[in-house]
Design an enzyme around this catalytic site. Structure first.
Site, PDB file in Angstrom:
ATOM      1  N   LYS A  86      10.611 -44.771 -21.053  1.00 36.83           N
ATOM      2  CA  LYS A  86      10.233 -46.184 -21.078  1.00 36.83           C
ATOM      3  C   LYS A  86       8.960 -46.318 -21.911  1.00 36.83           C
ATOM      4  O   LYS A  86       7.852 -46.414 -21.380  1.00 36.83           O
ATOM      5  CB  LYS A  86      10.042 -46.685 -19.651  1.00 36.83           C
ATOM      6  CG  LYS A  86      10.276 -48.166 -19.562  1.00 36.83           C
ATOM      7  CD  LYS A  86      10.499 -48.605 -18.144  1.00 36.83           C
ATOM      8  CE  LYS A  86      10.335 -50.090 -18.017  1.00 36.83           C
ATOM      9  NZ  LYS A  86      11.090 -50.879 -18.976  1.00 36.83           N
ATOM     10  N   GLU A  97      23.616 -50.775 -22.708  1.00 40.42           N
ATOM     11  CA  GLU A  97      22.855 -51.589 -21.755  1.00 40.42           C
ATOM     12  C   GLU A  97      22.456 -52.889 -22.429  1.00 40.42           C
ATOM     13  O   GLU A  97      22.735 -53.114 -23.610  1.00 40.42           O
ATOM     14  CB  GLU A  97      21.605 -50.831 -21.271  1.00 40.42           C
ATOM     15  CG  GLU A  97      20.664 -50.461 -22.396  1.00 40.42           C
ATOM     16  CD  GLU A  97      19.387 -49.737 -21.961  1.00 40.42           C
ATOM     17  OE1 GLU A  97      19.103 -49.638 -20.762  1.00 40.42           O
ATOM     18  OE2 GLU A  97      18.668 -49.291 -22.866  1.00 40.42           O
ATOM     19  N   ARG A 104       8.933 -42.361 -12.420  1.00 42.58           N
ATOM     20  CA  ARG A 104       9.501 -42.541 -13.767  1.00 42.58           C
ATOM     21  C   ARG A 104       8.401 -42.587 -14.815  1.00 42.58           C
ATOM     22  O   ARG A 104       8.536 -42.030 -15.908  1.00 42.58           O
ATOM     23  CB  ARG A 104      10.365 -43.802 -13.819  1.00 42.58           C
ATOM     24  CG  ARG A 104      11.105 -43.949 -15.136  1.00 42.58           C
ATOM     25  CD  ARG A 104      12.144 -45.040 -15.124  1.00 42.58           C
ATOM     26  NE  ARG A 104      11.563 -46.361 -15.022  1.00 42.58           N
ATOM     27  CZ  ARG A 104      12.273 -47.491 -14.868  1.00 42.58           C
ATOM     28  NH1 ARG A 104      13.589 -47.433 -14.780  1.00 42.58           N
ATOM     29  NH2 ARG A 104      11.675 -48.654 -14.793  1.00 42.58           N
TER      30      ARG A 104
HETATM   31  N1  PMP Z   1      17.037 -50.907 -19.659  1.00 39.09           N
HETATM   32  C1  PMP Z   1      15.920 -51.200 -20.337  1.00 39.09           C
HETATM   33  C2  PMP Z   1      15.863 -50.896 -21.790  1.00 39.09           C
HETATM   34  C3  PMP Z   1      14.820 -51.790 -19.683  1.00 39.09           C
HETATM   35  O1  PMP Z   1      13.713 -52.091 -20.359  1.00 39.09           O
HETATM   36  C4  PMP Z   1      14.911 -52.088 -18.305  1.00 39.09           C
HETATM   37  C5  PMP Z   1      13.774 -52.763 -17.603  1.00 39.09           C
HETATM   38  N2  PMP Z   1      12.838 -51.869 -17.127  1.00 39.09           N
HETATM   39  C6  PMP Z   1      16.102 -51.750 -17.626  1.00 39.09           C
HETATM   40  C7  PMP Z   1      17.143 -51.161 -18.337  1.00 39.09           C
HETATM   41  C8  PMP Z   1      16.228 -51.962 -16.134  1.00 39.09           C
HETATM   42  O2  PMP Z   1      15.470 -50.992 -15.460  1.00 39.09           O
HETATM   43  P1  PMP Z   1      14.782 -51.271 -14.059  1.00 39.09           P
HETATM   44  O3  PMP Z   1      15.863 -51.617 -13.111  1.00 39.09           O
HETATM   45  O4  PMP Z   1      14.115 -49.992 -13.712  1.00 39.09           O
HETATM   46  O5  PMP Z   1      13.834 -52.397 -14.254  1.00 39.09           O
END
Ligand code: PMP
Length: 295
Positions: free
Chosen positions: A153, A186, A54
């Protein structure tokens, strides 16, 4: 005196108090960079390869050439954990555009800054996991996919921080963000799921939500347990009337949501599917098959 944790910056290790970067770094001046939050459980870095994939996808989108191969990056992460003698840890991998001038032109930045912080993990309040949390749908909308959405990200987290501030001042535990069309997207650092008629539903990433690694894992976990899981638009009304609501994320793991904008979800207790998934999650995270071994 307790030994300080070591931080990796561009191939060198510095004690935490000495781990510093330039004020001309565009990660600071413009939020120009990307990151990953990763966890190690019991000597296994959970889904490390997926996080590295990622990271490199994010880098490609923002046209940042990471000067290490994925293999080298994985080794740098493992080496940092070993240097700090950590088996259970939170890992923050940050790559910025590097040092430039005061203009935003990334062409001025010739070398990305690579930072790997590994620290002891602060366990999430078990009370939140047991009793569930209260969330607030906030006015801060997620950026659409043709803007700085959380599909990448990036170091631009002001959108999430504004959401968090709104939840904080209103006395809620967490914020839920909608997309421009009014669909649920989210949390501020978590993906969201609901249960409706026994089916597990999560918003598609076309809402601008991050393709969470925990999200993907939980989808597979749930399907393996025989649940139907679909990606579909979720409205605020769907949330209020859901049988269950929960968040997923690297830091959060799985957290039940028992109230949304003061609407009590079902009977106000974490639901049975959520609890089942939480139990299975805990069993699987330390499994060597689910990650990369540090030692
Ligand atoms: N959405 C956002 C905006 C985030 O910053 C995160 C944390 N990384 C997540 C969802 C959850 O993603 P992950 O399960 O890969 O940590």
């Amino acid at each position: 005196m307790e030994k300080e944790l070591l931080v990796y910056i561009n191939g060198k290790y510095y004690p935490k108090s000495q781990a510093k970067i330039s004020v001309y770094d565009h990660g600071l001046l413009y939020g120009d960079g990307i990151f990953e939050g990763i966890r190690a459980y019991n000597g296994i870095v959970f889904k490390l390869k997926e996080h590295i994939d990622r990271l490199y996808r994010s880098a490609k989108v923002i046209m940042l050439d990471i000067p290490l191969t994925k293999e080298e990056m994985i080794n740098a992460v493992l080496q940092t954990l070993r240097k700090n003698n950590l088996r259970n840890a939170y890992i923050r991998l940050v790559i910025t555009r590097g040092i430039g001038d005061l203009g935003l032109d990334p062409r001025k930045c010739t070398q990305p800054t690579i930072i790997i912080i590994t620290d002891v993990i602060k366990l999430h309040a078990t009370e939140a996991k047991e009793k569930g949390i209260r969330a607030l749908i906030v006015w801060v909308k997620r950026d659409p996919v043709d803007a700085t959405s959380h599909e990448v990200k990036s170091l631009n987290y002001l959108n999430s921080i504004l959401g968090k501030i709104e939840a904080n001042i209103a006395g809620f535990d967490e914020a839920i963000c909608l997309d421009r069309n009014g669909y649920v997207c989210e949390g501020v650092a978590e993906n969201i799921f609901i249960v409706q008629n026994g089916t597990i539903i999560t918003p598609p990433t076309s809402t601008g939500a991050l393709k969470g690694i925990t999200r993907d894992f939980v989808i597979r976990l749930a399907r393996g347990l025989g649940y139907e899981v679909i990606e579909k638009n979720v409205t605020p009304s769907d949330l209020f009337t859901a049988e269950e609501v929960f968040f997923t994320g690297t830091a959060a793991e799985i957290v039940p949501v028992v109230e949304v904008n003061r609407r009590v979800i079902n009977d106000g207790k974490p639901g049975s599917i959520t609890r089942r998934l939480m139990e299975e999650f805990v069993k699987r995270i330390g499994d060597p098959k689910e990650g990369v071994s540090i030692y």
